[in-house]
Design a protein around this motif. Structure first.
Motif, PDB file in Angstrom:
ATOM      1  N   ASP A  46      47.808  37.035  38.305  1.00 46.34           N
ATOM      2  CA  ASP A  46      48.781  37.039  37.608  1.00 46.34           C
ATOM      3  C   ASP A  46      49.285  36.091  36.017  1.00 46.34           C
ATOM      4  OD1 ASP A  46      49.207  39.069  38.989  1.00 46.34           O
ATOM      5  OD2 ASP A  46      50.258  37.836  40.865  1.00 46.34           O
ATOM      6  N   ALA A  47      48.690  34.872  36.486  1.00 43.03           N
ATOM      7  CA  ALA A  47      48.927  33.857  35.601  1.00 43.03           C
ATOM      8  C   ALA A  47      47.951  34.125  34.551  1.00 43.03           C
ATOM      9  CB  ALA A  47      48.789  32.570  35.695  1.00 43.03           C
ATOM     10  N   LEU A  48      47.528  34.338  33.981  1.00 42.29           N
ATOM     11  CA  LEU A  48      46.300  34.535  33.224  1.00 42.29           C
ATOM     12  C   LEU A  48      46.177  35.867  32.328  1.00 42.29           C
ATOM     13  CD1 LEU A  48      44.399  32.730  31.536  1.00 42.29           C
ATOM     14  CD2 LEU A  48      42.355  34.164  32.995  1.00 42.29           C
ATOM     15  N   MET A  49      46.424  37.036  33.235  1.00 50.49           N
ATOM     16  CA  MET A  49      47.012  37.968  32.797  1.00 50.49           C
ATOM     17  C   MET A  49      47.075  38.192  31.174  1.00 50.49           C
ATOM     18  SD  MET A  49      44.256  40.348  34.053  1.00 50.49           S
ATOM     19  CE  MET A  49      44.945  42.316  33.521  1.00 50.49           C
TER      20      MET A  49
ATOM     21  N   LEU B  29      52.187  45.909  30.882  1.00 46.94           N
ATOM     22  CA  LEU B  29      50.377  45.750  30.707  1.00 46.94           C
ATOM     23  C   LEU B  29      50.165  45.158  31.520  1.00 46.94           C
ATOM     24  CD1 LEU B  29      49.917  45.867  27.347  1.00 46.94           C
ATOM     25  CD2 LEU B  29      49.597  47.171  27.778  1.00 46.94           C
ATOM     26  N   ALA B  30      50.544  43.584  31.794  1.00 44.06           N
ATOM     27  CA  ALA B  30      49.270  42.779  32.993  1.00 44.06           C
ATOM     28  C   ALA B  30      49.915  43.228  34.457  1.00 44.06           C
ATOM     29  CB  ALA B  30      50.614  41.529  32.976  1.00 44.06           C
ATOM     30  N   ALA B  31      50.884  44.459  34.683  1.00 45.06           N
ATOM     31  CA  ALA B  31      51.443  44.971  36.137  1.00 45.06           C
ATOM     32  C   ALA B  31      50.587  46.287  36.060  1.00 45.06           C
ATOM     33  CB  ALA B  31      52.719  45.371  35.769  1.00 45.06           C
ATOM     34  N   ARG B  32      49.626  46.463  35.137  1.00 44.89           N
ATOM     35  CA  ARG B  32      49.295  47.987  35.249  1.00 44.89           C
ATOM     36  C   ARG B  32      47.620  48.098  34.837  1.00 44.89           C
ATOM     37  NH1 ARG B  32      54.552  48.290  34.609  1.00 44.89           N
ATOM     38  NH2 ARG B  32      55.671  49.495  35.570  1.00 44.89           N
TER      39      ARG B  32
END
Length: 220
Positions: free
Chosen positions: A133-136, A159-162
């Protein structure tokens, strides 16, 4: 192909760096970074660095070579096993650290030469994991910046969540948005990203919801 640290011109700082060629450190790869920083503690003068495609393993290896003066054997799982075997032995003889870079370690890497298998088993193993989660969001921001695309923080978080938690998926998403934005001369936005990435099969469209949830779905 074997490369040496003397051939590299790379940043020597491990933490996240605003320069485009810096390696972004997060919990998903911090253990690998730590292992390469402390190469003097390896049980042998060789170690294996593995990680998924597009995870920055080659960049991390080059930074290691620049810092340690060591040698890299990149894509070692595609090289003749005899070459890897001799490189491992040479590292012990010269006391110069060798980093063997591959997509996976044995037995996923099907090494047939028994002497090489035993040497790899005795070597330290540094692993780059799938992005966390930190890197996305940092990967997304870096790629958008490299392409001079104006991506706001809310879009990056969306975007990071999907997007699938993989380096390849992140690159595919940015590639698709870059191409579509250029062809249609559109600014990046969440609605634009949703249509583009659903059409490209990169994210799954939201399921139809009941009337009570319709307003919340419009924001997803």
């Amino acid at each position: 192909m074997t490369q040496t640290g003397s051939q590299m011109a790379l940043p020597l700082a491990w933490p996240a760096d605003p320069r485009a060629d810096a390696f972004i450190v997060s919990p998903s790869n911090a253990a690998a970074v730590h292992a390469l920083e402390h190469w003097g503690a390896w049980p042998t003068r060789a170690a294996i660095l593995t990680g998924p495609r597009k995870s920055g393993r080659s960049l991390l290896a080059r930074i290691f070579a620049a810092k340690s003066g060591g040698t890299i054997l990149d894509d070692a799982d595609r090289l003749p096993e005899a070459d890897v075997f001799h490189a491992w032995n040479r590292a012990q003889e010269t006391r110069r650290p060798l980093l063997i870079v591959a997509e996976a370690e044995p037995p996923v890497w099907p090494v047939k030469l028994p002497d090489l298998r035993s040497r790899l088993a005795a070597s330290a193993h540094a692993v780059i994991q799938a992005p966390d989660d930190a890197l996305m969001p940092q990967l997304l921001a870096r790629l958008f910046e490299r392409r001079a695309l104006d991506a706001r923080a809310d879009l990056i978080d969306w975007l990071a969540a999907r997007i699938e938690r993989s380096h390849v998926a992140v690159m595919r998403a940015v590639d698709a948005l870059d191409q579509e934005a250029m062809e249609r001369r559109k600014r990046l936005s969440i609605p634009f990203a949703r249509i583009t990435l659903v059409d490209a099969g990169i994210i799954v469209p939201p399921r139809p919801s009941s009337g009570s949830d319709r307003s919340s779905e419009e924001d997803t």
